[in-house]
Design an enzyme around this catalytic site. Structure first.
Site, PDB file in Angstrom:
ATOM      1  N   GLN A   1      -6.400   3.073   8.400  1.00  0.00           N
ATOM      2  CA  GLN A   1      -7.545   2.688   7.564  1.00  0.00           C
ATOM      3  C   GLN A   1      -8.719   2.177   8.404  1.00  0.00           C
ATOM      4  OE1 GLN A   1      -6.646   2.772   3.957  1.00  0.00           O
ATOM      5  NE2 GLN A   1      -8.839   2.952   3.720  1.00  0.00           N
TER       6      GLN A   1
ATOM      7  N   LYS B   1     -10.541   5.337   9.557  1.00  0.00           N
ATOM      8  CA  LYS B   1     -11.061   6.047   8.390  1.00  0.00           C
ATOM      9  C   LYS B   1     -12.310   5.341   7.859  1.00  0.00           C
ATOM     10  CE  LYS B   1      -7.953   6.993   5.423  1.00  0.00           C
ATOM     11  NZ  LYS B   1      -6.982   7.090   4.325  1.00  0.00           N
TER      12      LYS B   1
ATOM     13  N   LYS C   1      -4.305  -2.981   4.471  1.00  0.00           N
ATOM     14  CA  LYS C   1      -3.466  -2.264   3.514  1.00  0.00           C
ATOM     15  C   LYS C   1      -2.416  -3.227   2.998  1.00  0.00           C
ATOM     16  CE  LYS C   1      -2.859   1.936   1.806  1.00  0.00           C
ATOM     17  NZ  LYS C   1      -3.804   3.017   1.513  1.00  0.00           N
TER      18      LYS C   1
ATOM     19  N   GLY D   1      -6.247   0.946  -5.026  1.00  0.00           N
ATOM     20  CA  GLY D   1      -4.980   1.604  -5.353  1.00  0.00           C
ATOM     21  C   GLY D   1      -4.465   2.465  -4.207  1.00  0.00           C
ATOM     22  N   ASP D   2      -3.261   2.952  -4.366  1.00  0.00           N
ATOM     23  CA  ASP D   2      -2.632   3.944  -3.472  1.00  0.00           C
ATOM     24  C   ASP D   2      -1.430   4.459  -4.274  1.00  0.00           C
ATOM     25  OD1 ASP D   2      -2.642   4.964  -0.485  1.00  0.00           O
ATOM     26  OD2 ASP D   2      -0.561   4.530  -0.892  1.00  0.00           O
TER      27      ASP D   2
HETATM   28  P1  NAP Z   1       0.162   8.743  -6.646  1.00  0.00           P
HETATM   29  O1  NAP Z   1      -0.868   8.923  -7.692  1.00  0.00           O
HETATM   30  O2  NAP Z   1       1.178   7.670  -6.824  1.00  0.00           O
HETATM   31  O3  NAP Z   1       0.889  10.156  -6.444  1.00  0.00           O
HETATM   32  C1  NAP Z   1       1.762  10.362  -5.393  1.00  0.00           C
HETATM   33  C2  NAP Z   1       2.355  11.758  -5.549  1.00  0.00           C
HETATM   34  O4  NAP Z   1       3.111  12.032  -4.385  1.00  0.00           O
HETATM   35  C3  NAP Z   1       3.316  11.887  -6.725  1.00  0.00           C
HETATM   36  O5  NAP Z   1       3.273  13.198  -7.226  1.00  0.00           O
HETATM   37  C4  NAP Z   1       4.662  11.575  -6.078  1.00  0.00           C
HETATM   38  O6  NAP Z   1       5.775  12.163  -6.749  1.00  0.00           O
HETATM   39  C5  NAP Z   1       4.493  12.196  -4.710  1.00  0.00           C
HETATM   40  N1  NAP Z   1       5.339  11.452  -3.757  1.00  0.00           N
HETATM   41  C6  NAP Z   1       5.232  10.140  -3.392  1.00  0.00           C
HETATM   42  N2  NAP Z   1       6.201   9.800  -2.518  1.00  0.00           N
HETATM   43  C7  NAP Z   1       6.922  10.918  -2.344  1.00  0.00           C
HETATM   44  C8  NAP Z   1       8.048  11.218  -1.562  1.00  0.00           C
HETATM   45  N3  NAP Z   1       8.637  10.277  -0.775  1.00  0.00           N
HETATM   46  N4  NAP Z   1       8.509  12.489  -1.606  1.00  0.00           N
HETATM   47  C9  NAP Z   1       7.919  13.422  -2.368  1.00  0.00           C
HETATM   48  N5  NAP Z   1       6.844  13.197  -3.144  1.00  0.00           N
HETATM   49  C10 NAP Z   1       6.369  11.959  -3.130  1.00  0.00           C
HETATM   50  O7  NAP Z   1      -0.508   8.468  -5.212  1.00  0.00           O
HETATM   51  P2  NAP Z   1      -1.901   8.995  -4.652  1.00  0.00           P
HETATM   52  O8  NAP Z   1      -2.886   7.928  -4.858  1.00  0.00           O
HETATM   53  O9  NAP Z   1      -2.157  10.358  -5.176  1.00  0.00           O
HETATM   54  O10 NAP Z   1      -1.603   9.052  -3.089  1.00  0.00           O
HETATM   55  C11 NAP Z   1      -1.076  10.223  -2.450  1.00  0.00           C
HETATM   56  C12 NAP Z   1      -1.346  10.143  -0.962  1.00  0.00           C
HETATM   57  O11 NAP Z   1      -2.750  10.056  -0.726  1.00  0.00           O
HETATM   58  C13 NAP Z   1      -0.750   8.939  -0.222  1.00  0.00           C
HETATM   59  O12 NAP Z   1      -0.423   9.313   1.098  1.00  0.00           O
HETATM   60  C14 NAP Z   1      -1.902   7.959  -0.178  1.00  0.00           C
HETATM   61  O13 NAP Z   1      -1.769   7.016   0.860  1.00  0.00           O
HETATM   62  C15 NAP Z   1      -3.049   8.915   0.076  1.00  0.00           C
HETATM   63  N6  NAP Z   1      -4.378   8.421  -0.263  1.00  0.00           N
HETATM   64  C16 NAP Z   1      -4.668   8.005  -1.521  1.00  0.00           C
HETATM   65  C17 NAP Z   1      -5.958   7.573  -1.825  1.00  0.00           C
HETATM   66  C18 NAP Z   1      -6.371   7.193  -3.222  1.00  0.00           C
HETATM   67  O14 NAP Z   1      -7.565   6.984  -3.444  1.00  0.00           O
HETATM   68  N7  NAP Z   1      -5.473   7.124  -4.170  1.00  0.00           N
HETATM   69  C19 NAP Z   1      -6.921   7.528  -0.815  1.00  0.00           C
HETATM   70  C20 NAP Z   1      -6.596   7.980   0.462  1.00  0.00           C
HETATM   71  C21 NAP Z   1      -5.329   8.432   0.726  1.00  0.00           C
HETATM   72  P3  NAP Z   1       6.825  11.195  -7.497  1.00  0.00           P
HETATM   73  O15 NAP Z   1       6.087  10.704  -8.692  1.00  0.00           O
HETATM   74  O16 NAP Z   1       7.974  12.095  -7.818  1.00  0.00           O
HETATM   75  O17 NAP Z   1       7.179  10.114  -6.524  1.00  0.00           O
END
Ligand code: NAP
Length: 445
Positions: A111, A114, A126, A165-166
């Site tokens: 982070q 980034k 984080k 969030g994350d």
């Molecule tokens: P989210 O809404 O909670 O969605 C996560 C997705 O990934 C879900 O479909 C989940 O499936 C899947 N997942 C999580 N852990 C998993 C695992 N161990 N194996 C397989 N699938 C898995 O989270 P998100 O905000 O989209 O974040 C996704 C990624 O983007 C993360 O790496 C996060 O750090 C990154 N990110 C997010 C943001 C943001 O603004 N939200 C910003 C920058 C980066 P299940 O429901 O089956 O677990």
């Protein structure tokens, strides 16, 4: 790695035993820094590397809460305030059973760079918990969030540390967290959290920003080869916040998005993903990918194997860390992949990254490609500070400018340091030098 970098890296291994993801994140950055240290020996003299690997503050706390059956449950909460040379600590909260200090530190470390790349005045941090929101009732989620904030509130603030969030933390959780912060502090301090609801201080485009920004970045990379997303086959892993809006933007730009996943399997829908149905299943019903297939003739669910087996032109890993390994990278290359942009944080293993780069695939690391989320969080902070709210179009235009700026900065820096077209080196060096210069300017603190 040269001997100076290696000796700091060895110390990181010694001082942070058992934190494999953190080690991986540090190594990934260090591998780009050799030419920087040759050009800027002052970084070594000021021990910038040693300092940047040691969080300014790490908070670990107990989170007690009561489930719907009246049982007392205990989780562990974390906030790692990694580096505030450029501004208040800023970074999301992750609620997932896999969370431990090593995951939070890897995410916090990423982070820093980034946030630096966005050009906004924000430091890196984080947090999160090993709490699993899956299968919990609304009441349980609320009680957990209230207990989490009852400790966290004393460490955060709009000029100190601004969580968001994350994984596992979306609009609902941010609402409960903000409500408890307001209650305890007796302050309506909008700038203390981002990702807020639109009627109480949130910003338009924040929800969409990470996924949209990732696709904007992929589109910029393709444009350098006089190509675009129109008519391209696109595969997106995950089906959470980032994945859903990556699919939405790719479709807007004319791509055929044909696959997505969650931890129970992946779905191939050759007719193109029905985004409305996917959002109904995932955002409203909080269901599984099988629920999509049940209602979508022609779509098929694959429970074994990897989503990266699906032949695709553009791959967008948007689920979690280390989800795309060397074997899968080989398969993607054999199937003719041309570009990969990481929507998730560190989803591609180091061996897979090397293989993809050697094969000439355009590769965008997460710290550049998914920076649109935190950048729009900073835009939310700007709107909160000026008690203003911007239109969707204006905010999306700002996001596009920021993503284009990050893309161009990565490319220019890669050129400047003798690795043309290497977005990994470009992102690491551009992100690092800005923070390092600020750390030197601020003295030994
Ligand atoms: P989210 O809404 O909670 O969605 C996560 C997705 O990934 C879900 O479909 C989940 O499936 C899947 N997942 C999580 N852990 C998993 C695992 N161990 N194996 C397989 N699938 C898995 O989270 P998100 O905000 O989209 O974040 C996704 C990624 O983007 C993360 O790496 C996060 O750090 C990154 N990110 C997010 C943001 C943001 O603004 N939200 C910003 C920058 C980066 P299940 O429901 O089956 O677990």
């Amino acid at each position: 790695m040269d001997s100076q970098l290696q000796s700091v890296y060895d110390a990181v291994l010694r001082r942070n035993p058992g934190e494999a993801e953190f080690h991986q994140a540090v190594r990934e950055v260090f591998e780009s820094l050799e030419p920087v240290l040759r050009r800027k020996p002052e970084y070594v003299e000021a021990a910038v590397l040693e300092r940047i690997c040691e969080p300014e503050r790490q908070i670990v706390f107990r989170v007690p809460w009561v489930d719907d059956d009246g049982h007392v449950r205990i989780n562990r909460g974390f906030r790692v305030e990694f580096n505030s040379a450029l501004g208040p600590f800023k970074g999301g909260l992750r609620f997932h059973p896999s969370v431990y200090l090593g995951i939070v530190k890897f995410l916090g470390f990423e982070q820093i760079f980034k946030n630096s790349l966005t050009g906004m005045p924000i430091g890196g941090g984080k947090g999160g918990s090993d709490f699993d929101p899956r299968g919990k009732s609304d009441g349980e989620i609320m009680r957990f969030c209230q207990s989490f904030m009852t400790e966290l509130y004393r460490h955060i603030g709009e000029y100190t540390d601004v969580p968001a969030g994350d994984i596992g933390v979306g609009g609902r959780e941010i609402g409960y967290l903000f409500g408890q912060y307001k209650r305890i502090t007796n302050r309506y301090e909008s700038g203390v959290l981002t990702g807020k609801g639109l009627t109480w201080g949130g910003s338009l485009v924040r929800t969409e920003a990470t996924g949209y920004g990732t696709v904007m970045f992929a589109d910029r990379m393709l444009a350098t080869k006089s190509q675009g997303l129109e008519g391209r086959r696109v595969t997106v892993s995950g089906s959470g916040n980032v994945a859903i809006f990556a699919i939405a933007k790719a479709q807007q730009l004319g791509a055929d998005v044909i696959a997505f996943s969650d931890s129970s399997g992946y779905v191939v829908d050759e007719a193109g993903i029905d985004l409305d149905l996917l959002r109904q299943v995932k955002e409203i019903e909080r269901g599984r990918v099988a629920d999509y297939v049940d209602r979508r003739p022609g779509a098929r669910l694959v429970k074994d194997g990897s989503i990266w087996d699906v032949p695709t032109d553009v791959a967008l890993p948007c689920a979690t860390q280390n989800e795309l390994d060397e074997t899968q990278a080989k398969r993607l290359v054999a199937n003719g992949v041309v570009a990969i942009a990481e929507g998730a944080n560190m989803p591609t293993t180091p061996q897979a990254v090397a293989l993809l780069q050697d094969a000439g695939v355009l590769f965008a690391p997460g710290k550049a490609a998914n920076a649109g989320g935190v950048a729009t969080s900073a835009l939310e902070m700007q709107q909160n500070a000026s008690r203003d709210s911007w239109t969707f179009d204006h905010t999306e235009e700002r996001l596009l400018q920021i993503m284009t700026g990050i893309h161009d900065q990565c490319l220019a820096t890669a050129d400047e340091y003798g690795t043309p077209g290497n977005y990994v080196a470009g992102a690491n060096i551009a992100g690092f030098t800005k923070v390092a210069d600020a750390m030197i300017a601020l003295g030994v603190i």
